[in-house]
Design a protein around this motif. Structure first.
Motif, PDB file in Angstrom:
ATOM      1  N   ARG A 153     -97.022  35.971 -39.653  1.00 14.63           N
ATOM      2  CA  ARG A 153     -97.393  37.377 -39.866  1.00 14.63           C
ATOM      3  C   ARG A 153     -97.036  38.205 -38.634  1.00 14.63           C
ATOM      4  O   ARG A 153     -97.389  37.874 -37.510  1.00 14.63           O
ATOM      5  CB  ARG A 153     -98.894  37.466 -40.152  1.00 14.63           C
ATOM      6  CG  ARG A 153     -99.485  38.848 -40.213  1.00 14.63           C
ATOM      7  CD  ARG A 153     -99.019  39.628 -41.432  1.00 14.63           C
ATOM      8  NE  ARG A 153     -99.438  39.018 -42.691  1.00 14.63           N
ATOM      9  CZ  ARG A 153     -99.122  39.512 -43.887  1.00 14.63           C
ATOM     10  NH1 ARG A 153     -98.364  40.611 -43.971  1.00 14.63           N
ATOM     11  NH2 ARG A 153     -99.522  38.894 -44.982  1.00 14.63           N
ATOM     12  N   ASP A 154     -96.261  39.278 -38.850  1.00 14.28           N
ATOM     13  CA  ASP A 154     -95.871  40.245 -37.811  1.00 14.28           C
ATOM     14  C   ASP A 154     -95.036  39.633 -36.687  1.00 14.28           C
ATOM     15  O   ASP A 154     -94.973  40.180 -35.582  1.00 14.28           O
ATOM     16  CB  ASP A 154     -97.108  40.940 -37.227  1.00 14.28           C
ATOM     17  CG  ASP A 154     -97.860  41.744 -38.269  1.00 14.28           C
ATOM     18  OD1 ASP A 154     -97.201  42.309 -39.167  1.00 14.28           O
ATOM     19  OD2 ASP A 154     -99.101  41.797 -38.213  1.00 14.28           O
ATOM     20  N   GLN A 155     -94.384  38.501 -36.961  1.00 20.30           N
ATOM     21  CA  GLN A 155     -93.541  37.872 -35.954  1.00 20.30           C
ATOM     22  C   GLN A 155     -92.074  38.270 -36.116  1.00 20.30           C
ATOM     23  O   GLN A 155     -91.651  38.787 -37.150  1.00 20.30           O
ATOM     24  CB  GLN A 155     -93.647  36.339 -36.043  1.00 20.30           C
ATOM     25  CG  GLN A 155     -94.949  35.762 -35.534  1.00 20.30           C
ATOM     26  CD  GLN A 155     -94.860  34.256 -35.326  1.00 20.30           C
ATOM     27  OE1 GLN A 155     -93.802  33.643 -35.499  1.00 20.30           O
ATOM     28  NE2 GLN A 155     -95.968  33.648 -34.928  1.00 20.30           N
ATOM     29  N   ARG A 156     -91.304  37.988 -35.057  1.00 22.67           N
ATOM     30  CA  ARG A 156     -89.844  38.118 -35.111  1.00 22.67           C
ATOM     31  C   ARG A 156     -89.293  36.725 -35.384  1.00 22.67           C
ATOM     32  O   ARG A 156     -89.446  35.817 -34.576  1.00 22.67           O
ATOM     33  CB  ARG A 156     -89.308  38.658 -33.783  1.00 22.67           C
ATOM     34  CG  ARG A 156     -89.841  40.056 -33.419  1.00 22.67           C
ATOM     35  CD  ARG A 156     -89.641  40.343 -31.935  1.00 22.67           C
ATOM     36  NE  ARG A 156     -90.384  39.382 -31.110  1.00 22.67           N
ATOM     37  CZ  ARG A 156     -90.320  39.343 -29.784  1.00 22.67           C
ATOM     38  NH1 ARG A 156     -89.567  40.216 -29.129  1.00 22.67           N
ATOM     39  NH2 ARG A 156     -91.026  38.446 -29.105  1.00 22.67           N
ATOM     40  N   LEU A 157     -88.664  36.571 -36.546  1.00 21.86           N
ATOM     41  CA  LEU A 157     -88.218  35.250 -36.996  1.00 21.86           C
ATOM     42  C   LEU A 157     -86.708  35.152 -37.062  1.00 21.86           C
ATOM     43  O   LEU A 157     -86.020  36.110 -37.422  1.00 21.86           O
ATOM     44  CB  LEU A 157     -88.742  34.941 -38.403  1.00 21.86           C
ATOM     45  CG  LEU A 157     -90.234  35.003 -38.680  1.00 21.86           C
ATOM     46  CD1 LEU A 157     -90.497  34.615 -40.128  1.00 21.86           C
ATOM     47  CD2 LEU A 157     -90.982  34.091 -37.746  1.00 21.86           C
ATOM     48  N   VAL A 158     -86.210  33.954 -36.765  1.00 20.23           N
ATOM     49  CA  VAL A 158     -84.831  33.592 -37.087  1.00 20.23           C
ATOM     50  C   VAL A 158     -84.900  32.356 -37.969  1.00 20.23           C
ATOM     51  O   VAL A 158     -85.521  31.354 -37.608  1.00 20.23           O
ATOM     52  CB  VAL A 158     -83.994  33.316 -35.825  1.00 20.23           C
ATOM     53  CG1 VAL A 158     -82.660  32.663 -36.213  1.00 20.23           C
ATOM     54  CG2 VAL A 158     -83.722  34.613 -35.076  1.00 20.23           C
ATOM     55  N   ILE A 159     -84.280  32.443 -39.142  1.00 20.87           N
ATOM     56  CA  ILE A 159     -84.183  31.321 -40.074  1.00 20.87           C
ATOM     57  C   ILE A 159     -82.728  30.880 -40.104  1.00 20.87           C
ATOM     58  O   ILE A 159     -81.825  31.723 -40.116  1.00 20.87           O
ATOM     59  CB  ILE A 159     -84.652  31.731 -41.488  1.00 20.87           C
ATOM     60  CG1 ILE A 159     -86.126  32.144 -41.461  1.00 20.87           C
ATOM     61  CG2 ILE A 159     -84.415  30.605 -42.491  1.00 20.87           C
ATOM     62  CD1 ILE A 159     -86.628  32.734 -42.778  1.00 20.87           C
ATOM     63  N   ALA A 160     -82.479  29.587 -40.118  1.00 20.74           N
ATOM     64  CA  ALA A 160     -81.106  29.086 -40.179  1.00 20.74           C
ATOM     65  C   ALA A 160     -80.959  28.184 -41.399  1.00 20.74           C
ATOM     66  O   ALA A 160     -81.833  27.360 -41.670  1.00 20.74           O
ATOM     67  CB  ALA A 160     -80.739  28.328 -38.908  1.00 20.74           C
ATOM     68  N   GLY A 161     -79.858  28.348 -42.128  1.00 16.94           N
ATOM     69  CA  GLY A 161     -79.605  27.509 -43.296  1.00 16.94           C
ATOM     70  C   GLY A 161     -78.911  28.290 -44.395  1.00 16.94           C
ATOM     71  O   GLY A 161     -78.863  29.523 -44.365  1.00 16.94           O
ATOM     72  N   GLY A 162     -78.393  27.547 -45.370  1.00 17.84           N
ATOM     73  CA  GLY A 162     -77.679  28.202 -46.465  1.00 17.84           C
ATOM     74  C   GLY A 162     -78.078  27.710 -47.837  1.00 17.84           C
ATOM     75  O   GLY A 162     -77.423  28.011 -48.829  1.00 17.84           O
ATOM     76  N   VAL A 242     -87.299  36.255 -30.037  1.00 13.36           N
ATOM     77  CA  VAL A 242     -87.948  35.778 -31.256  1.00 13.36           C
ATOM     78  C   VAL A 242     -89.316  35.190 -30.918  1.00 13.36           C
ATOM     79  O   VAL A 242     -89.599  34.832 -29.772  1.00 13.36           O
ATOM     80  CB  VAL A 242     -87.109  34.692 -31.976  1.00 13.36           C
ATOM     81  CG1 VAL A 242     -85.754  35.223 -32.392  1.00 13.36           C
ATOM     82  CG2 VAL A 242     -86.975  33.447 -31.114  1.00 13.36           C
ATOM     83  N   ASP A 243     -90.133  35.091 -31.949  1.00 14.11           N
ATOM     84  CA  ASP A 243     -91.408  34.383 -31.831  1.00 14.11           C
ATOM     85  C   ASP A 243     -91.308  32.986 -32.441  1.00 14.11           C
ATOM     86  O   ASP A 243     -91.967  32.061 -31.960  1.00 14.11           O
ATOM     87  CB  ASP A 243     -92.512  35.176 -32.537  1.00 14.11           C
ATOM     88  CG  ASP A 243     -92.717  36.540 -31.909  1.00 14.11           C
ATOM     89  OD1 ASP A 243     -93.070  36.594 -30.713  1.00 14.11           O
ATOM     90  OD2 ASP A 243     -92.499  37.551 -32.602  1.00 14.11           O
ATOM     91  N   SER A 244     -90.488  32.864 -33.492  1.00 11.20           N
ATOM     92  CA  SER A 244     -90.344  31.569 -34.147  1.00 11.20           C
ATOM     93  C   SER A 244     -88.926  31.378 -34.657  1.00 11.20           C
ATOM     94  O   SER A 244     -88.261  32.341 -35.058  1.00 11.20           O
ATOM     95  CB  SER A 244     -91.326  31.439 -35.323  1.00 11.20           C
ATOM     96  OG  SER A 244     -92.663  31.449 -34.890  1.00 11.20           O
ATOM     97  N   PHE A 245     -88.498  30.122 -34.663  1.00 14.38           N
ATOM     98  CA  PHE A 245     -87.196  29.726 -35.192  1.00 14.38           C
ATOM     99  C   PHE A 245     -87.442  28.658 -36.258  1.00 14.38           C
ATOM    100  O   PHE A 245     -88.129  27.661 -36.004  1.00 14.38           O
ATOM    101  CB  PHE A 245     -86.317  29.177 -34.063  1.00 14.38           C
ATOM    102  CG  PHE A 245     -85.034  28.537 -34.524  1.00 14.38           C
ATOM    103  CD1 PHE A 245     -84.232  29.140 -35.495  1.00 14.38           C
ATOM    104  CD2 PHE A 245     -84.606  27.339 -33.967  1.00 14.38           C
ATOM    105  CE1 PHE A 245     -83.041  28.561 -35.911  1.00 14.38           C
ATOM    106  CE2 PHE A 245     -83.425  26.747 -34.370  1.00 14.38           C
ATOM    107  CZ  PHE A 245     -82.646  27.353 -35.347  1.00 14.38           C
TER     108      PHE A 245
END
Length: 337
Positions: A153-162, A242-245
Motif C-alpha cells: 500500500r502506497d509503495q513505489r514498486l518495480v515488478i519484473a516478468g512477462g 523503490v520500496d519493493s521489487f
C-alpha cells in the motif's frame, strides 16, 4: 508457537491433496493441509488457473481454477484447516507411531498419519541472477510472490516478468501502490493477451509504467532495498527509487526437505506400495505426482484414485483394531465432522 493437532497432515494443497480431505472425511478422519504457496490449488492456481482441463470425469472441460473452487466446496462439510505460505521442514516419529512436524515459520503439527501430496514437490521461485538480491529478502524489499497486497500500500514498486502473474499483479497493484513499474525483457508477453492490453492501457493512462526490452540488473540499499537499476537491451540504464521489487519469473518444483526424510526414492520421486500408497516409512503415504510406481501416470484423475486408497490405508494405520465397512455416499450421503 502455533500448535495444531489432527488425524492426517496432508502436505500439498493441490487438487489431489484437497480430494484426499474428502476421502478422509468419509472415514471421519480430520485433516490439516500445509502448502508452501499462499493459496490452495497448487499448480492449478499458481500456474494455469484459466487453463481448461479435459480429462476430469463428468466434465467435458473445466477451468483449472473452477476445479479448485469445486473441490473446496466439496470438502466444506469436513472443516479442514490450512497452513498456507509455509513449508514443512522436518518431522519426528513418536513412540506411539504418531508424528510431529514443523514448518518454516515454526508451526507445530501433531498428527497420526502423513499424506505427502506435494505434486512435483515444493515450488520455489525462479530468482533472477542479480548480485546481492537475496540480502534483501525476508521483508527487506524483495518479494517473489504477493501474499498480502496491503504490504505494498502506497509503495513505489518495480515488478519484473512477462507472464500472467506479472501482468495480473501489475493491474491489481496499480490501485494499491503509489507507483508501479513493470519491466519485461521482451516486447511481447507470455500471459493472456487481454491482461497485456490492460497493462498497456494503464501505461497510457499514466497509472502504471511499462518498460520493455529491459531487465532489472542491480539492487541497491543499506540493509533495506531503496533502488533498482534497469538496463535496456541497448545498454542504456536508469536507477529508480523503490520500496519493493517483485520478480515474478515463475516457480520451479523441487522435492525439498522431503528428500532428507529417509523415504525410499527413485528418480526424484517417492516410491510407494500401490495397495495403499504407503511409503517405506509406516504411517507416511504419498499420492499424486510426487510418487512413483510401475505404470505411474501423472494425471489428476489418477491422483484422485490414489487418494481414495491412501485414506483407507491411513484409517487402518490410525485404527489398527477397527474394521471399516465401505459406505456409499449414494446411500448414506456425506457426513460432517
Amino acid at each position: 508457537m502455533n500448535s495444531i493437532s489432527t488425524d492426517i497432515c496432508i502436505i500439498g494443497a493441490g487438487p489431489v491433496g484437497l480430494f484426499a480431505v474428502f476421502e478422509a472425511g468419509l472415514l471421519k478422519l480430520r485433516c490439516h493441509v500445509v502448502d508452501a504457496l499462499p493459496q490452495v490449488g497448487g499448480q492449478l492456481s499458481e500456474i494455469y488457473p484459466k487453463k481448461p482441463i479435459y480429462d476430469i470425469p463428468g466434465f467435458p472441460d473445466i477451468l483449472a481454477g473452477d476445479l479448485v473452487r469445486n473441490l473446496m466446496r466439496q470438502i466444506e462439510p469436513f472443516h479442514p484447516t490450512f497452513t498456507l505460505g509455509e513449508r514443512v521442514e522436518r518431522f519426528a516419529k513418536l513412540e506411539d507411531g504418531s508424528f510431529q512436524l514443523y514448518t518454516t515459520d515454526g508451526t507445530e503439527i501433531m498428527c497420526k498419519a502423513i499424506a505427502i501430496a506435494g505434486g512435483l514437490g515444493s515450488f520455489e521461485p525462479r530468482k533472477p541472477a542479480i548480485e546481492s538480491l537475496e540480502s534483501y529478502e525476508s521483508g527487506k524489499g524483495v518479494y517473489y510472490m504477493v501474499r498480502d497486497p496491503e504490504t505494498f500500500r502506497d509503495q513505489r514498486l518495480v515488478i519484473a516478468g512477462g507472464g500472467d502473474s506479472a501482468l495480473d499483479w501489475t493491474i491489481f497493484l496499480a490501485d494499491v501502490a503509489k507507483e508501479v513499474t513493470l519491466v519485461h525483457r521482451g516486447t511481447t508477453f507470455r500471459g493472456a493477451a487481454d491482461s497485456a492490453e490492460k497493462v498497456k492501457a494503464l501505461h497510457e493512462a499514466g497509472r502504471a509504467r511499462l518498460v520493455l526490452s529491459s531487465n532489472v540488473t542491480h539492487v541497491h540499499g543499506n540493509g533495506k532495498l531503496n533502488a533498482v537499476t534497469i538496463t535496456a537491451n541497448d545498454g542504456t540504464a536508469e536507477t529508480l527509487d523503490v520500496d519493493s521489487f517483485i520478480p515474478l519469473f515463475g516457480l520451479t518444483p523441487k522435492l525439498g526437505p522431503i528428500e532428507d526424510w529417509g523415504l525410499e526414492l527413485e528418480d526424484n520421486a517417492v516410491k510407494v506400495d500401490t495397495v495403499d500408497y504407503s511409503t517405506s516409512v509406516p504411517g507416511i503415504f504419498a499420492i499424486g505426482d510426487i510418487n512413483t510406481y510401475p505404470g505411474k501416470l501423472k494425471l489428476i484423475l489418477c491422483g484422485f484414485h490414489e487418494a481414495a486408497l491412501m485414506c483407507q490405508g491411513a484409517f487402518k494405520y490410525i485404527n489398527p483394531d477397527k474394521k471399516y465397512v465401505l459406505k456409499y455416499t449414494t446411500v448414506n450421503g456425506v457426513p460432517t465432522l
